[in-house]
Design an enzyme around this catalytic site. Structure first.
Site, short mmCIF file in Angstrom:
data_model
loop_
_atom_site.label_atom_id
_atom_site.label_comp_id
_atom_site.label_asym_id
_atom_site.label_seq_id
_atom_site.Cartn_x
_atom_site.Cartn_y
_atom_site.Cartn_z
N CYS A 189 -1.91 49.83 108.83
CA CYS A 189 -1.47 50.00 110.10
C CYS A 189 -2.63 50.04 111.30
CB CYS A 189 -0.39 50.73 110.41
SG CYS A 189 -0.34 52.15 109.47
N HIS A 301 0.68 53.71 116.99
CA HIS A 301 -0.95 54.27 116.66
C HIS A 301 -1.61 54.02 117.84
CE1 HIS A 301 0.51 55.27 112.89
NE2 HIS A 301 -0.23 54.50 112.03
N1 LIG Z 1 5.19 52.89 107.53
C1 LIG Z 1 4.19 52.36 108.06
O1 LIG Z 1 4.09 52.39 109.25
C2 LIG Z 1 3.37 51.42 107.27
C3 LIG Z 1 3.41 51.46 105.76
N2 LIG Z 1 2.78 50.81 104.90
C4 LIG Z 1 3.10 50.70 103.46
O2 LIG Z 1 4.24 49.98 103.24
C5 LIG Z 1 4.72 50.57 102.10
C6 LIG Z 1 6.25 51.12 102.58
O3 LIG Z 1 6.01 52.24 103.39
P1 LIG Z 1 7.29 52.93 104.06
O4 LIG Z 1 8.39 52.09 104.30
O5 LIG Z 1 6.67 53.81 105.03
O6 LIG Z 1 7.82 53.78 102.80
P2 LIG Z 1 9.10 54.55 102.65
O7 LIG Z 1 8.66 55.75 101.55
O8 LIG Z 1 9.91 54.82 103.61
O9 LIG Z 1 9.84 53.65 101.59
C7 LIG Z 1 9.56 53.20 100.28
C8 LIG Z 1 10.41 52.19 99.82
O10 LIG Z 1 10.05 52.02 98.15
C9 LIG Z 1 11.11 52.05 97.56
N3 LIG Z 1 10.78 52.75 96.11
C10 LIG Z 1 10.26 53.86 95.63
N4 LIG Z 1 9.99 54.08 94.69
C11 LIG Z 1 10.49 52.85 93.97
C12 LIG Z 1 10.54 52.42 92.50
N5 LIG Z 1 10.28 53.47 91.61
N6 LIG Z 1 10.96 51.15 92.30
C13 LIG Z 1 11.35 50.22 93.23
N7 LIG Z 1 11.51 50.56 94.81
C14 LIG Z 1 11.05 51.94 94.63
C15 LIG Z 1 11.99 53.05 98.07
O11 LIG Z 1 13.45 53.00 97.67
P3 LIG Z 1 14.57 54.07 97.54
O12 LIG Z 1 14.98 54.33 98.94
O13 LIG Z 1 15.49 53.59 96.71
O14 LIG Z 1 13.78 55.34 97.12
C16 LIG Z 1 11.76 52.59 99.47
O15 LIG Z 1 12.55 51.48 99.69
C17 LIG Z 1 3.75 51.39 101.51
O16 LIG Z 1 3.24 50.83 100.56
C18 LIG Z 1 2.85 52.05 102.81
O17 LIG Z 1 1.87 52.29 102.53
C19 LIG Z 1 2.04 49.78 105.48
C20 LIG Z 1 1.67 49.98 106.79
C21 LIG Z 1 2.43 50.69 107.67
N1 LIG Z 2 -1.33 55.64 105.99
C1 LIG Z 2 -0.79 54.99 107.14
C2 LIG Z 2 0.54 54.11 107.00
C3 LIG Z 2 0.36 53.49 105.42
O1 LIG Z 2 0.96 53.42 104.84
O2 LIG Z 2 -1.05 53.00 105.18
P1 LIG Z 2 -1.38 51.82 103.91
O3 LIG Z 2 -0.45 50.79 104.00
O4 LIG Z 2 -2.59 51.53 104.20
O5 LIG Z 2 -1.22 52.95 102.59
C4 LIG Z 2 -0.41 56.04 108.15
O6 LIG Z 2 -0.20 57.25 107.75
O7 LIG Z 2 -0.15 55.87 109.42
#
Ligand SMILES: NC(=O)C1=CN([C@@H]2O[C@H](COP(=O)(O)OP(=O)(O)OC[C@H]3O[C@@H](n4cnc5c(N)ncnc54)[C@H](OP(=O)(O)O)[C@@H]3O)[C@@H](O)[C@H]2O)C=CC1
Ligand SMILES: N[C@@H](CC(=O)OP(=O)(O)O)C(=O)O
Length: 412
Positions: A189, A301
């Site tokens: 991000c 951010h």
């Molecule tokens: N938040 C942000 O601003 C950003 C996030 N990202 C990336 O995007 C992805 C998601 O981030 P974020 O939404 O913040 O994370 P969250 O922790 O909020 O959500 C994670 C998701 O993954 C699911 N999950 C966890 N374990 C498993 C499993 N064993 N099998 C299947 N599903 C699973 C969870 O389901 P359940 O609810 O059932 O546990 C939930 O839906 C990450 O890889 C993160 O690095 C990238 C850019 C920005």
């Molecule tokens: N690490 C970023 C969010 C994130 O999940 O990044 P990435 O998708 O590169 O793991 C933050 O904390 O704001």
């Protein structure tokens, strides 16, 4: 939540069924709010962990969006009254997102989807996403796992959608007999937010040589429940694991190119193990130094950027403002419905942009805001950029990438 973007397409393609992996997470929830009134995409299937599997979505999710979940539909609303009627016919059951039963993240459960978005936790995304690719499903991921893969495009849709041209090479390697299986990732991000003005400036003034970027990253970037309140309230944490390294190498891959044979990224683009930042790969080398901080802001951010251009003399602050404001990415001219109508909003006020006031901008978080463009006494130019880390920093980027793929015939 602010108003939705008015679709800017003339003739949308047919409706496309999509799935969301990690649908219960921070990014997954943003996917749902954005797709629930998408003109082309219809939410067909939602996946999450064993904890959520088998439950109705509304029971599985801890809904944290400002739009109530209750009223959200499945998308595919079209752009005209006629289309709205036909898309309702297509979703014969006319259910709400909250009614859908959450599935496990296995390809068999997503067979009906023409493409799948992933907001999966990076701890599990690697194996799950590659299983989807092997099952001939087009996958658009937010997770970091495949970003460094030299055959996976790392696409910030407002910057380098041309990198989709690596996909045939990825398919030759991973699923030679399959026509649809591939992975496209979007960037970290913080990388996404600041690489958009960098791309605009390179387009106008040629290569940038050096960049210093200091981030002030929102808590929502760490997912839910994220950073403990006792760590972040009234505080700044000057460390986000792995973040500085990601910003430094992702920028090079995104602003780099693909070789003429379209089989690999060039030296500036590929973070090869032997990667030499000083080696030019079709452009002068770019050096990036990032410093990352977590701050007590919910969404948005903010990044302070200083940079030096290759070209001498460098452009003036006013020329930089004009170039940023005029930047028109290909996804915008092509008619991707989720592309911002203005990619970079340039503020003249000395105290803007601010996360609380400006994070959604005028484009529902799909563009970025730049302010305080001024001369830098050490490098050439400095400015501040604000981006919505969960929208253009995550879900919106994936969605625009998928729209681009549809318009380019990569997904059908
Ligand atoms: N938040 C942000 O601003 C950003 C996030 N990202 C990336 O995007 C992805 C998601 O981030 P974020 O939404 O913040 O994370 P969250 O922790 O909020 O959500 C994670 C998701 O993954 C699911 N999950 C966890 N374990 C498993 C499993 N064993 N099998 C299947 N599903 C699973 C969870 O389901 P359940 O609810 O059932 O546990 C939930 O839906 C990450 O890889 C993160 O690095 C990238 C850019 C920005
Ligand atoms: N690490 C970023 C969010 C994130 O999940 O990044 P990435 O998708 O590169 O793991 C933050 O904390 O704001």
């Amino acid at each position: 939540m602010s108003s939705k973007i008015t679709p800017n397409i003339v003739s949308p393609p047919k409706k496309i069924k999509v799935g969301i992996l990690g649908a219960t997470g921070t990014v997954g929830q943003r996917f749902i709010t954005l797709l629930s009134d998408h003109p082309w995409f219809i939410i067909e299937a939602l996946g999450a962990s064993e904890r959520s599997k088998g439950k109705r979505y509304r029971e599985a999710v801890k809904w944290k969006q400002t739009i109530p979940l209750g009223g959200l539909g499945l998308g595919g609303i079209g752009t005209s009254e006629t289309e709205k009627i036909s898309s309702t016919d297509l979703r014969s059951d006319d259910r709400r997102v909250g009614d859908l039963i959450v599935k496990g993240c296995i390809p068999e459960e997503f067979k009906a989807c023409q493409l799948v978005f992933s907001g999966l936790d990076a701890d599990v995304a690697g194996d799950i996403e590659s299983a989807f690719r092997s099952a001939n499903i087009s996958l658009f991921s937010n997770a970091k796992n495949y970003r460094r893969d030299p055959h996976v495009p790392l696409v910030v849709p407002l910057v380098n959608p041309s990198h989709f041209s690596i996909i045939p090479q990825q398919q030759r390697l991973h699923s030679p007999s399959l026509s649809k299986g591939f992975i496209v990732t979007n960037a970290n991000c913080s990388t996404t937010g600041y690489v958009i003005p960098l791309a605009a400036l390179e387009k106008a003034f040629g290569p940038i040589e050096s960049v210093l970027v200091t981030t002030m990253q929102a808590i929502s970037g760490a997912g839910y429940p994220g950073v403990p309140s006792l760590d972040i309230l009234g505080n700044v944490v000057p460390y986000i694991g792995g973040e500085e390294e990601k910003i430094e190498w992702e920028t090079l891959k995104i602003l780099g190119g693909i070789t003429d044979s379209e089989t690999e990224f060039d030296k500036n683009g590929v973070p090869l193990k032997t990667f030499d930042m000083h080696q030019a790969g079709g452009r002068p080398a770019l050096r990036v130094s990032a410093s990352c901080n977590r701050v007590p802001v919910v969404d948005g951010h903010m990044e302070c950027v200083s940079l030096r251009f290759h070209r001498r003399p460098p452009p003036s602050p006013q020329q930089v403002r004009e170039a940023l404001s005029a930047f028109t990415p290909e996804v915008q001219t092509l008619g991707c419905p989720s592309a911002p109508r203005k990619a970079i909003e340039v503020f003249e006020e000395p105290d803007r942009p601010q996360p609380r006031l400006d994070v959604k901008g005028t484009h529902n978080g799909a563009g970025v805001s730049v302010g305080r463009v001024r001369q830098c006494q050490v490098l050439d130019i400095k400015f501040v950029v604000l981006s919505d880390n969960v929208s253009i920093g995550a879900a919106t980027s994936s969605i625009i990438n998928a729209e681009y793929a549809v318009l380019k015939g990569v997904v059908s």
